[in-house]
Scaffold this active site. Structure first.
Site, PDB file in Angstrom:
ATOM      1  N   ASN A   1      41.018  33.228  20.463  1.00  0.00           N
ATOM      2  CA  ASN A   1      41.530  34.347  21.258  1.00  0.00           C
ATOM      3  C   ASN A   1      43.043  34.297  21.428  1.00  0.00           C
ATOM      4  OD1 ASN A   1      39.308  36.029  22.007  1.00  0.00           O
ATOM      5  ND2 ASN A   1      38.601  34.456  23.432  1.00  0.00           N
TER       6      ASN A   1
ATOM      7  N   ARG B   1      42.405  43.524  39.865  1.00  0.00           N
ATOM      8  CA  ARG B   1      41.402  43.646  38.802  1.00  0.00           C
ATOM      9  C   ARG B   1      39.983  43.523  39.328  1.00  0.00           C
ATOM     10  NH1 ARG B   1      43.927  39.580  34.147  1.00  0.00           N
ATOM     11  NH2 ARG B   1      45.440  41.072  33.336  1.00  0.00           N
TER      12      ARG B   1
END
Lengths: 464, 464
Positions: free
Chosen positions: A48, A300
């Protein structure tokens, strides 16, 4: 256990994973003369890390001084602890922030990573302390790491999947069982055992794409929830450590990005519109009611939880003035059809099957809040530049959270040694990066993941 | 593994723990003719169950009908899911609510537990659905369970500590290693192995008093935070299952009780006043401002987080009418000095060093909400019987959270079978009660723990 094991090769240090944490650990171990091998289950390096934007956070740097930004380790510590809702492990958090500057400088001095001449502030940070490599991609850092790995003559065995940790009768780690020539889709390969003289460094990343594993910890995160991660971000290496008595920390703390669109894969291009334009200047409505339901500038976690609670994608809307004011180029998201444009609010309502009167009433109500500077419904802080949403074209995107980062993972100490239930070290086992839990607590701040990878990658590589 | 093991005794079913879950499981297994033994590390039965108030929640009961309360399984499901912030495992939650009524009726029909002729509403429940045994203590239920255990001839081995699960080469559970004549303070005893033909039911409770284990998952909860649990609520049995590959669920979800007093140890006597009287009819104020800051009927997590956020003990207040109306005898809490009485609100304000005018303004404002039936500030549901707080004497207590319940624990399926990482059952291993994770998600509602203990205790005992 050792008797009867066929060892196919022997090294000092086996590093599992070739993202930032793994390559950093391999470089540090290699620099000190150890015989190191890195294994990577995919056909190329980077995990990633390579799809990240490469932003790294550190306090008290020369670049901050140049731009007149006052910062300190304590300020970064406090910001991360606040975002983490106090769940961060104090010693690990302290290790990250107190080594962040030297980690950042190491990427410049030892790796020659080129950074842009700017310092950015991301949500949740109290000051600008984020540095972005040229190209705004983790690939820039990765390329430099791979150069160093190559200089040091450290082999990376691609298509090699880690399967289990081999211990002796005293529980000391003495090697790892792997599958070579690993076929990722079939999950098959040729078994081999690698003997390790000094130990194993687990740097295999998080489990954001592991639907089975993540949904044990958060049952909402089933296969209907996408991820911004690569599909191979799975938990098998983490499990291999739990199987020999390693302790897990806060596995249910899984971060969802709320800025993501169900109409594109991965991280995508919608988040630029959502995070930088519509959350500040626009609204999010439930298409079934046409009503707002959340403070669009919540963090978030608050936004993602609210949308998941609604249970289906919600519609984020901003007007032309907001897009123009922001200065961001969202043409790619529009070309992809992720962000759509409408000549009128009626057209928008019709397209998303929202009751037109209800939607217009919500917009009018919100515009009233903007004019008064107070959001009576959801206490959204009305930013100074906000003004009523009224200028066509209107821009809209569907919002549906995606799994972004797994805060939980293995328990380690400040020397990156993996711990058992009783906080004893497991001899010969180290971990660094997203496979580790506890640094970020309930929520990770943007650009702190790469800092963690490099800080604990270095510590693991130096200590093993 | 089996070879070389000295078996000291053999049973069909070994039950670990003698709280509600363990005794229920033992009764059900015994009723079906299995040879059962219960082990208990302490010198007497009951664990934390015996110090609970005994309240059990169930929807759609005769007692609710008698009192004209409309309820349903779905309403209880929704309440628990809301409190759990959606983290509850849907199948486990459904199992609890759909078996709650029969579990409650079983305690009446099979055990003859006497309940008070009342139905109470606790914070986070949408309707009154909590039933309280005579004496307002879990001891009332425990006594009836022990009678039944005795009738069935099931032995309880006291001072017997469970140490590890013994499996065969295929990973099937074949017995348990224990310490007999267990000395709790020295953590020593005489090793013995119990062979199990059908398996083991783990019903060892939570880890609320295990400072080391809980602080791995939530580092805030160090030794400075008290607990309402008995000091022996520790994690060794949970760990024994993790050591053979059981999966943990949401270990970092640890509940703090918001009704507890820093002026007494353990659960104490203050919670009766807080939970049954002041949260419903009274107010909580910040002594530094004299103002309310939370919906007093919010769930435990909301209340505890709000008080921890304030950062020091807050003051809960109710008036004489509320105490009288409630019918509860709080004289013990008053005698202990945990609940204090005041002839006037002025005296109360002076005692707690609250600004008198600010406090009276808060009370007046709240009284206005009560009269209108709507709480403009914190949306507290104003119960029908509420009336303005104005009749002296006034009652007050300091509120400061204590670790109360650990929502996390072992992963099980609807049949109470313990699961591994891949959601496969571990042959011969069952679990019930607080040692299990996933039913309550992020926050357990009051009176749902005993429901869970009895529902999954019955299922485990019937299925093993």
């Amino acid at each position: 256990m050792e008797k009867g094991i066929q060892w196919n090769e022997q090294v000092d240090v086996l590093v599992v994973g070739s993202g930032f944490a793994g390559l950093t650990a391999a470089i540090e171990a290699g620099e000190s003369g150890k015989n190191v091998v890195v294994i990577e289950k995919m056909k190329s390096a980077g995990g990633n890390s390579i799809i990240s934007d490469g932003g790294i956070a550190a306090p008290d740097t020369k670049l901050q001084k140049k731009w007149g930004i006052e910062d300190s380790e304590q300020m970064m510590y406090d910001d991360m602890l606040k975002a983490g809702l106090g769940l961060n492990h104090p010693k690990l958090l302290h290790t990250v922030v107190s080594n962040a500057r030297s980690a950042f400088e190491w990427t410049i001095d030892a790796l020659n990573v080129p950074y842009l001449d700017r310092v950015d502030i991301f949500g949740g940070h109290g000051v600008a302390r984020c540095y972005t490599p040229e190209g705004v991609t983790g690939g820039t850092i990765l390329k430099k790491m791979l150069q160093k790995i190559n200089e040091l003559g450290i082999p990376i065995l691609y298509s090699t999947s880690f399967r289990s940790i081999i211990t002796d009768e005293q529980g000391h780690v003495i090697g790892g069982a792997v599958l070579k020539e690993y076929d990722y889709r079939a999950d098959t390969g040729i078994p081999a055992n690698i003997r390790t003289q000094r130990g194993i460094i687990l740097a295999s990343g998080g489990y954001g794409a592991d639907v089975d594993f993540r949904s044990i910890q958060d049952p909402r995160l089933d296969e209907k929830i996408q991820t911004t991660n690569k599909p191979f971000a799975t938990a098998e290496v983490l499990k291999s450590a739990l199987n020999i008595g390693a302790t897990s920390v806060q596995l249910s703390e899984i971060q969802l990005g709320a800025w993501s669109s169900p109409d594109e894969r991965g991280f995508g291009d919608g988040p630029l519109f959502a995070d930088y334009i519509l959350f500040q200047y626009g609204v999010i409505v439930d298409p079934h009611t046409g009503k707002r339901f959340v403070n669009e500038l919540g963090d978030r976690k608050q936004l993602a939880d609210a949308i998941l609670h609604i249970g289906y994608p919600c519609i984020g809307i901003a007007d032309d003035k907001a897009v123009k004011y922001s200065g961001w180029d969202i043409s790619k998201a529009i070309r992809k059809g992720v962000v759509k444009t409408f000549d009128s609010m009626d057209d928008l309502a019709t397209f998303y099957d929202i009751n037109t009167e209800a939607l217009q009433a919500s917009i009018n109500r919100y515009n009233g809040f903007v004019q008064r500077g107070i959001d009576d419904d959801f206490q959204k802080p009305i930013v100074d530049e906000a003004y009523p949403m009224e200028k066509a074209p209107f821009y809209a995107m569907r919002l549906w959270p995606k799994v972004h980062f797994t805060m939980g993972g293995l328990s380690i100490n400040e020397r990156a040694q993996v711990l058992d239930f009783n906080d004893n070290t497991i001899d010969g086992l180290y971990a660094a990066g997203e496979v580790v839990g506890g640094v970020h607590g309930a929520s990770r701040l943007g650009s702190c993941a790469i800092t963690e990878c490099i800080v604990f990658g270095r510590i693991a590589g130096q200590n093993i």
